[in-house]
Structures are given as C-alpha cells and as structure tokens.
Design a protein around this motif. Structure first.
Motif, PDB file in Angstrom:
ATOM      1  N   GLN A 102       0.827  -1.330  -0.026  1.00 38.85           N
ATOM      2  CA  GLN A 102       0.037  -0.002   0.028  1.00 38.85           C
ATOM      3  C   GLN A 102       0.751   1.362  -0.071  1.00 38.85           C
ATOM      4  N   PHE A 103       2.031   1.218   0.696  1.00 42.54           N
ATOM      5  CA  PHE A 103       2.573   2.520   1.081  1.00 42.54           C
ATOM      6  C   PHE A 103       4.095   2.346   0.438  1.00 42.54           C
ATOM      7  N   GLY A 104       4.501   1.097   0.253  1.00 43.96           N
ATOM      8  CA  GLY A 104       6.201   1.042  -0.007  1.00 43.96           C
ATOM      9  C   GLY A 104       6.081   1.271  -1.554  1.00 43.96           C
ATOM     10  N   GLY A 105       7.672   1.523  -1.858  1.00 44.15           N
ATOM     11  CA  GLY A 105       7.894   1.583  -3.479  1.00 44.15           C
ATOM     12  C   GLY A 105       7.907   0.205  -4.234  1.00 44.15           C
ATOM     13  N   TYR A 106       7.620  -1.149  -3.511  1.00 42.20           N
ATOM     14  CA  TYR A 106       7.742  -2.216  -4.227  1.00 42.20           C
ATOM     15  C   TYR A 106       6.160  -2.773  -4.250  1.00 42.20           C
ATOM     16  N   PRO A 107       5.814  -3.337  -5.453  1.00 39.72           N
ATOM     17  CA  PRO A 107       4.360  -3.846  -5.507  1.00 39.72           C
ATOM     18  C   PRO A 107       3.915  -5.091  -4.895  1.00 39.72           C
ATOM     19  N   GLU A 108       5.151  -5.714  -4.464  1.00 44.30           N
ATOM     20  CA  GLU A 108       4.858  -7.027  -3.530  1.00 44.30           C
ATOM     21  C   GLU A 108       5.700  -6.689  -2.328  1.00 44.30           C
ATOM     22  N   GLY A 109       5.181  -7.571  -1.186  1.00 46.29           N
ATOM     23  CA  GLY A 109       5.800  -7.265   0.214  1.00 46.29           C
ATOM     24  C   GLY A 109       5.795  -8.770   0.888  1.00 46.29           C
ATOM     25  N   VAL A 110       5.590  -9.727   0.506  1.00 46.95           N
ATOM     26  CA  VAL A 110       5.447 -11.225   1.059  1.00 46.95           C
ATOM     27  C   VAL A 110       6.745 -11.712   1.520  1.00 46.95           C
ATOM     28  N   MET A 111       7.578 -11.556   0.738  1.00 48.15           N
ATOM     29  CA  MET A 111       8.951 -11.929   0.947  1.00 48.15           C
ATOM     30  C   MET A 111       9.650 -11.326   2.365  1.00 48.15           C
ATOM     31  N   PHE A 112       9.737  -9.832   2.037  1.00 45.93           N
ATOM     32  CA  PHE A 112      10.114  -9.254   3.150  1.00 45.93           C
ATOM     33  C   PHE A 112       9.318  -9.385   4.466  1.00 45.93           C
ATOM     34  N   SER A 113       7.967  -9.461   4.306  1.00 45.28           N
ATOM     35  CA  SER A 113       7.208  -9.565   5.670  1.00 45.28           C
ATOM     36  C   SER A 113       7.588 -10.973   6.551  1.00 45.28           C
ATOM     37  N   ILE A 114       7.729 -11.910   5.694  1.00 46.28           N
ATOM     38  CA  ILE A 114       7.871 -13.380   6.231  1.00 46.28           C
ATOM     39  C   ILE A 114       9.527 -13.454   6.870  1.00 46.28           C
ATOM     40  N   LEU A 115      10.291 -12.711   6.233  1.00 44.15           N
ATOM     41  CA  LEU A 115      11.745 -12.658   6.644  1.00 44.15           C
ATOM     42  C   LEU A 115      11.613 -11.594   7.987  1.00 44.15           C
ATOM     43  N   ILE A 116      11.024 -10.812   8.011  1.00 46.35           N
ATOM     44  CA  ILE A 116      10.902  -9.769   9.169  1.00 46.35           C
ATOM     45  C   ILE A 116      10.189 -10.505  10.353  1.00 46.35           C
ATOM     46  N   MET A 117       9.346 -11.495  10.159  1.00 42.33           N
ATOM     47  CA  MET A 117       8.583 -12.107  11.186  1.00 42.33           C
ATOM     48  C   MET A 117       9.482 -13.306  11.673  1.00 42.33           C
ATOM     49  N   ASN A 118      10.131 -13.857  10.687  1.00 42.98           N
ATOM     50  CA  ASN A 118      11.063 -15.050  11.112  1.00 42.98           C
ATOM     51  C   ASN A 118      11.946 -14.433  12.203  1.00 42.98           C
ATOM     52  N   SER A 119      12.498 -13.116  12.231  1.00 38.88           N
ATOM     53  CA  SER A 119      13.494 -12.621  13.163  1.00 38.88           C
ATOM     54  C   SER A 119      12.806 -12.355  14.472  1.00 38.88           C
ATOM     55  N   ILE A 120      11.522 -12.617  14.612  1.00 38.15           N
ATOM     56  CA  ILE A 120      10.981 -12.303  16.021  1.00 38.15           C
ATOM     57  C   ILE A 120      10.205 -13.527  16.393  1.00 38.15           C
ATOM     58  N   ALA A 121      10.336 -14.630  15.612  1.00 35.56           N
ATOM     59  CA  ALA A 121       9.528 -16.102  15.891  1.00 35.56           C
ATOM     60  C   ALA A 121      10.099 -16.362  17.486  1.00 35.56           C
ATOM     61  N   PRO A 122      11.269 -16.449  17.780  1.00 32.49           N
ATOM     62  CA  PRO A 122      11.715 -16.923  19.126  1.00 32.49           C
ATOM     63  C   PRO A 122      10.965 -16.104  20.096  1.00 32.49           C
ATOM     64  N   PHE A 123      11.216 -14.731  19.905  1.00 29.57           N
ATOM     65  CA  PHE A 123      10.324 -13.840  20.807  1.00 29.57           C
ATOM     66  C   PHE A 123       8.922 -14.197  21.121  1.00 29.57           C
ATOM     67  N   LEU A 124       8.293 -14.394  19.963  1.00 32.79           N
ATOM     68  CA  LEU A 124       6.733 -14.858  19.950  1.00 32.79           C
ATOM     69  C   LEU A 124       6.504 -16.398  20.878  1.00 32.79           C
ATOM     70  N   ASN A 125       7.681 -17.114  20.615  1.00 32.43           N
ATOM     71  CA  ASN A 125       7.689 -18.556  21.501  1.00 32.43           C
ATOM     72  C   ASN A 125       7.675 -18.231  22.977  1.00 32.43           C
TER      73      ASN A 125
END
Length: 325
Positions: free
Chosen positions: A289-312
């Motif tokens: 919606q607001f970024g320069g890329y038309p797609e955001g799935v790849m970055f969103s999953i990688l970002i959330m990967n980094s906080i998965a241990p915290f969510l656990n």
C-alpha cells in the motif's frame, strides 16, 4: 521388580513420522505448482527447478563434507529448499543466478546456523532476497507472460500487482478467472491460486502444516486491503474487489501455504502462529500500500522470522503452572 532405571535424554515421545516423510509430502504438494509453471511458462520453468534442486543438494553435500558433519541428504530438506527457491523465482532468471541463490540458501541461511531446524530465516526466501536485492532487473523488471497470452506481450508483460499499483488493471469476471487459474505473469509457483489451494488442503489433511499462521496471514491481507480500498474509493464494492485481488495476485497464497508454515522459522505455539500470520499479513499490506515495491510477502515473512523466537517466549505456557487468568 528391578531397581534399575534407564535414563536417556529427550525426546521421550516418538511420533510415527520423520523429517524425510514430512519433506516428501511437501515435495508432493509442490508438484502442482511445478506443473502449472511448465504449462504457463514452458519447460524453462522445469529447467530452473531442476538446476535449483540439484544445486541445493550439491551445496549441502559439500558443506557437510567440508565441516565433517553427518550426511543428511536423504532427509530431502535440501530438495524442498531448492524446489521452493525455484517456485519464487521468475522463469526467465539466468541459471547462474539460481545456483548463487541456492548457495546462499543452503550455506548461509541454513548451514552456518547449524543445519535443519536451527536456521532463523527461511532458506529459500533468504536466497531469493539476496537475488532480488542484487539483481533487481533479472528478478522483476521484465516478466514472461503465460503461453496462453499473445506473443506480443510475452517478453515484457508486467505482473498484475504492478498494474494494480498503477491503477491499470481492469476487474471483470474473465480477469478474475484468469487470476484464479493462473493465466498471469509472475514467479513459477505463485500463479495458479486453484492449485495452491489444492496443495494447502492436502497439507492440512495430512497434518503436515497447521492452519493458524496461513489463515491469519490471508485474512489480515484481505481485511486491511478491503478497508483501505473502501476508504479511498468510498465504495464497498471497490474495497471488496481490491481485497480479492490482493489474494489472487502476487505470492500471498503461496507464501501462506509453504513459507509461514515452515517448522524451523515460525513459532511453535498456537497463539504465536496466529500472531506470526497476522504480522506477515500486516507487513505485506503496508509494503504493497505504501512502499515502493508492488509485493511485500518475501520481506514480511523474513521480518517475522526474526521475531519468531520472541513470540515463542511470549506465548508459551510453563507446565505445572496452569493457565493465566
């Protein structure tokens, strides 16, 4: 009765499955996406997939050999990584880039973190991210249109996401049907929503994946896009159309089925998976919606990967303490 006890390390429970079986089911679930890639883009899609899988297997073998670790090629995890990497790449990608992406996925994202189960980031997405940042032209400047589209647009057909971002996509029953079947430009494995749904149901029925993270991601992307579209156009119909298009285009459905369900890089708790999926969906929407890329799935999953241990740690319940009131 004997007074001798056998003491062994965990785990003390054994399931009737193993890594090889799980990876085998995932490969079976990926087969429809490969078939769709070949149907819509020709045998170039098959060549990219074969090169990716062979490269991943070879790099894993060499890395294990060099580091003097046990050979675990037979667990098929390298094959799954290679297949997934190919599915999130365009069919026109040069083969040497596929080999480079495989090296990053297996050696950097997986091997250096300790191997299967120890990696923080999804290996296939990490390999794609490096390729996407390093070679943006090859990874997204031009796209190969499906063979069912006229040859005039076969080289430089833009993805539907790019057209939507530029308000150049016309919504009608035929265009929605094409998007659902897979008759659109894009990465090899993300085109056919129909076949992705079949794979999703197969993995759910066989209990290979859990529904929480993927459903939370899909629901979040749809609702956020629906609300934003409704507000901007002051029309519920347009909001619904944009919400539907957000699921029928790009990699949301593929990512929700195969990436946010990865055992090693997503939370193990049920509440954690819901939060993880919600985060992936929200970040995907914000980038689109607001970024320069038309797609955001790849970055969103990688970002959330980094906080998965915290969510656990945030959502875990210690045994013996009961539920918090």
């Amino acid at each position: 009765m004997s007074d001798k006890y056998v003491i062994s390390s965990s785990p003390h429970f054994k399931a009737n499955t193993n890594t090889t079986k799980i990876m085998g089911f995932v490969l079976l679930a990926l087969y429809p996406q490969l078939w769709a890639g070949i149907k819509f883009f020709g045998y170039r899609a098959l060549l990219v997939t074969v090169v990716s899988i062979v490269s991943c297997v070879l790099f894993e073998y060499l890395f294990l050999k060099l580091t003097k670790q046990k050979n675990v090629i037979s667990n098929l995890s390298a094959c799954v990584t290679g297949a997934m990497l190919a599915m999130v790449c365009p069919p026109t990608i040069p083969l040497w880039m596929v080999v480079l992406g495989a090296a990053v996925a297996i050696i950097v994202a997986k091997g250096l973190f300790g191997g299967i189960g120890s990696n923080v980031f999804n290996p296939a997405l990490t390999g794609r991210a490096v390729l996407f940042i390093s070679f943006p032209t090859a990874m997204g400047a031009t796209w190969l249109a499906p063979k069912t589209i006229s040859a005039v647009d076969a080289i430089s057909s833009a993805t539907v996401l790019s057209q939507i971002k530029a308000d150049a996509f016309v919504v009608n029953s035929q265009s929605l049907l094409d998007l659902f079947i897979g008759n659109k430009a894009g990465c090899i494995g993300e085109t056919s929503i129909l076949l992705i749904l079949i794979s999703f149901i197969f993995l759910l029925v066989t209990k290979i994946i859990d529904w929480r993270a993927p459903i939370a991601m899909i629901f979040t992307v749809f609702i956020c896009t629906f609300i934003a579209g409704t507000i901007s156009a002051s029309s519920l119909q347009i909001g619904f159309e944009k919400g539907l298009l957000s699921l029928l285009t790009g990699g949301v459905m593929f990512g929700a089925t195969f990436m946010v369900t990865d055992y090693a890089t997503t939370p193990v708790t049920k509440p954690g998976r819901l939060i993880f999926g919600f985060g992936c969906g929200l970040i995907t929407f914000l980038i689109r919606q607001f970024g320069g890329y038309p797609e955001g799935v790849m970055f969103s999953i990688l970002i959330m990967n980094s906080i998965a241990p915290f969510l656990n740690n945030l959502t875990v319940r210690m045994y013996g303490y009961g539920r918090k009131k």
